[in-house]
Write an enzyme that holds these catalytic residues in place. Structure first.
Site, PDB file in Angstrom:
ATOM      1  N   HIS A  43       0.612  -1.517  -0.047  1.00  0.00           N
ATOM      2  CA  HIS A  43      -0.077   0.076   0.167  1.00  0.00           C
ATOM      3  C   HIS A  43       0.712   1.020   0.140  1.00  0.00           C
ATOM      4  O   HIS A  43       1.271   1.857   0.993  1.00  0.00           O
ATOM      5  CB  HIS A  43      -0.898  -0.160   1.411  1.00  0.00           C
ATOM      6  CG  HIS A  43      -1.972   1.261   1.539  1.00  0.00           C
ATOM      7  ND1 HIS A  43      -2.843   0.923   1.918  1.00  0.00           N
ATOM      8  CD2 HIS A  43      -2.127   2.330   0.705  1.00  0.00           C
ATOM      9  CE1 HIS A  43      -3.945   2.238   1.910  1.00  0.00           C
ATOM     10  NE2 HIS A  43      -3.229   3.003   1.364  1.00  0.00           N
ATOM     11  N   GLU A  70      -2.581  -2.244  -3.189  1.00  0.00           N
ATOM     12  CA  GLU A  70      -3.646  -0.809  -2.671  1.00  0.00           C
ATOM     13  C   GLU A  70      -3.204   0.621  -2.563  1.00  0.00           C
ATOM     14  O   GLU A  70      -2.153   0.547  -2.592  1.00  0.00           O
ATOM     15  CB  GLU A  70      -3.585  -1.092  -1.302  1.00  0.00           C
ATOM     16  CG  GLU A  70      -4.571  -2.631  -1.232  1.00  0.00           C
ATOM     17  CD  GLU A  70      -4.194  -2.653   0.817  1.00  0.00           C
ATOM     18  OE1 GLU A  70      -5.499  -3.873   0.655  1.00  0.00           O
ATOM     19  OE2 GLU A  70      -3.657  -2.534   1.433  1.00  0.00           O
ATOM     20  N   THR A 101      -3.914   4.938   8.930  1.00  0.00           N
ATOM     21  CA  THR A 101      -3.866   3.448   8.248  1.00  0.00           C
ATOM     22  C   THR A 101      -5.753   3.651   8.249  1.00  0.00           C
ATOM     23  O   THR A 101      -6.545   4.235   8.550  1.00  0.00           O
ATOM     24  CB  THR A 101      -4.228   2.145   9.038  1.00  0.00           C
ATOM     25  OG1 THR A 101      -4.261   0.791   9.022  1.00  0.00           O
ATOM     26  CG2 THR A 101      -4.747   2.739  10.831  1.00  0.00           C
ATOM     27  N   HIS A 191      -8.273  -6.274   7.392  1.00  0.00           N
ATOM     28  CA  HIS A 191      -7.823  -5.595   8.174  1.00  0.00           C
ATOM     29  C   HIS A 191      -8.057  -5.920   9.326  1.00  0.00           C
ATOM     30  O   HIS A 191      -9.469  -6.163  10.028  1.00  0.00           O
ATOM     31  CB  HIS A 191      -8.941  -3.683   8.155  1.00  0.00           C
ATOM     32  CG  HIS A 191      -8.044  -3.179   9.214  1.00  0.00           C
ATOM     33  ND1 HIS A 191      -7.412  -2.087   8.068  1.00  0.00           N
ATOM     34  CD2 HIS A 191      -8.059  -2.263  10.469  1.00  0.00           C
ATOM     35  CE1 HIS A 191      -7.180  -0.543   8.465  1.00  0.00           C
ATOM     36  NE2 HIS A 191      -7.389  -1.414  10.294  1.00  0.00           N
TER      37      HIS A 191
END
Length: 240
Positions: A43, A70, A101, A191
């Site tokens: 990410h 991501e 996050t 997550h």
């Protein structure tokens, strides 16, 4: 069996904290695959506080399973990166600039037209698209109208309520997964999934194709070792 994609952001965070190349991000990705992981997730964020844009190009050369990038498609730099690298999957996440996050999914109703355009752009390049979605039936239904291949259910709510009552924590995710199946959407999740809550989730969510796990897996690897930890997570994804 649900596929495990290892998010290696935290490995990059550790490397960046001292400069240099220890730990070696590319070698860790190779080893995760060698230990059984079926995908590698990164990410990249604009501040490059963990994954650097250069890392994405380095990883593309060596990842032999599934490469999943991501990020926030509202950043032109991210769009250009994905179109240049052409990973197997791009996961679109509505992060704000400087966000610590990811903490919510897309409003697939408000951003329907925008998402439809972005998803079309990536799909035309031959990239499978998944979008980050909360376990909300309206958001799941809205996702189906954007043309996305998959949704990724944001599982922080499940993880935070798991120990107070796992059935209740799972309920909105189960309903969302069932609707996703009815609408022909592929299903990913991620997550805060960990060794305590992952098996119950994967055993009870129909059609779960892939989970992306990074923070918890890397933390567990400090105690159990990386090879053992990857295989421990894989065992949680085995039904029965």
């Amino acid at each position: 069996m649900t596929r495990l994609s290892v998010n290696i952001n935290k490995i990059a965070t550790l490397r960046n904290s001292r400069g240099g190349n220890n730990p070696d991000l590319v070698q860790v990705a190779k080893d995760c695959e060698r230990f059984g992981a079926q995908g590698i997730t990164v990410h990249p964020r604009p501040d490059e506080r963990h994954i650097r844009y250069a890392d994405v190009y380095d990883l593309k050369k060596i990842v032999t399973t599934e490469f999943n990038i991501e990020g926030n498609c509202q950043e032109q730099k991210f769009i250009d990166l994905v179109l240049d690298v052409k990973p197997e999957q791009v996961t679109l996440v509505p992060d704000a600039e400087g966000q610590l996050t990811s903490n919510h999914g897309w409003d697939t109703i408000e951003y329907r037209n925008y998402l439809t355009d972005m998803i079309s752009t990536f799909k035309k390049a031959g990239i499978r698209v998944s979008i980050f979605v909360d376990p909300d039936l309206k958001m799941v239904e809205g996702a189906a109208h954007t043309g996305t291949d998959r949704i990724e259910l944001y599982t922080e709510g499940y993880a935070s309520h798991f120990h107070q009552g796992k059935e209740l924590a799972l309920a909105p995710y189960l309903q969302s997964a069932q609707l996703a199946q009815q609408l022909g959407l592929g299903l990913n999740a991620g997550h805060d999934l960990d060794l305590h809550n992952l098996k119950y989730f994967s055993d009870n969510i129909p059609g779960l194709l892939e989970v992306s796990i990074g923070h918890a897996l890397v933390c567990d690897a400090l105690y159990y070792g990386l090879e053992n930890t990857v295989q421990m997570y894989l065992r949680q994804l085995t039904n029965g």
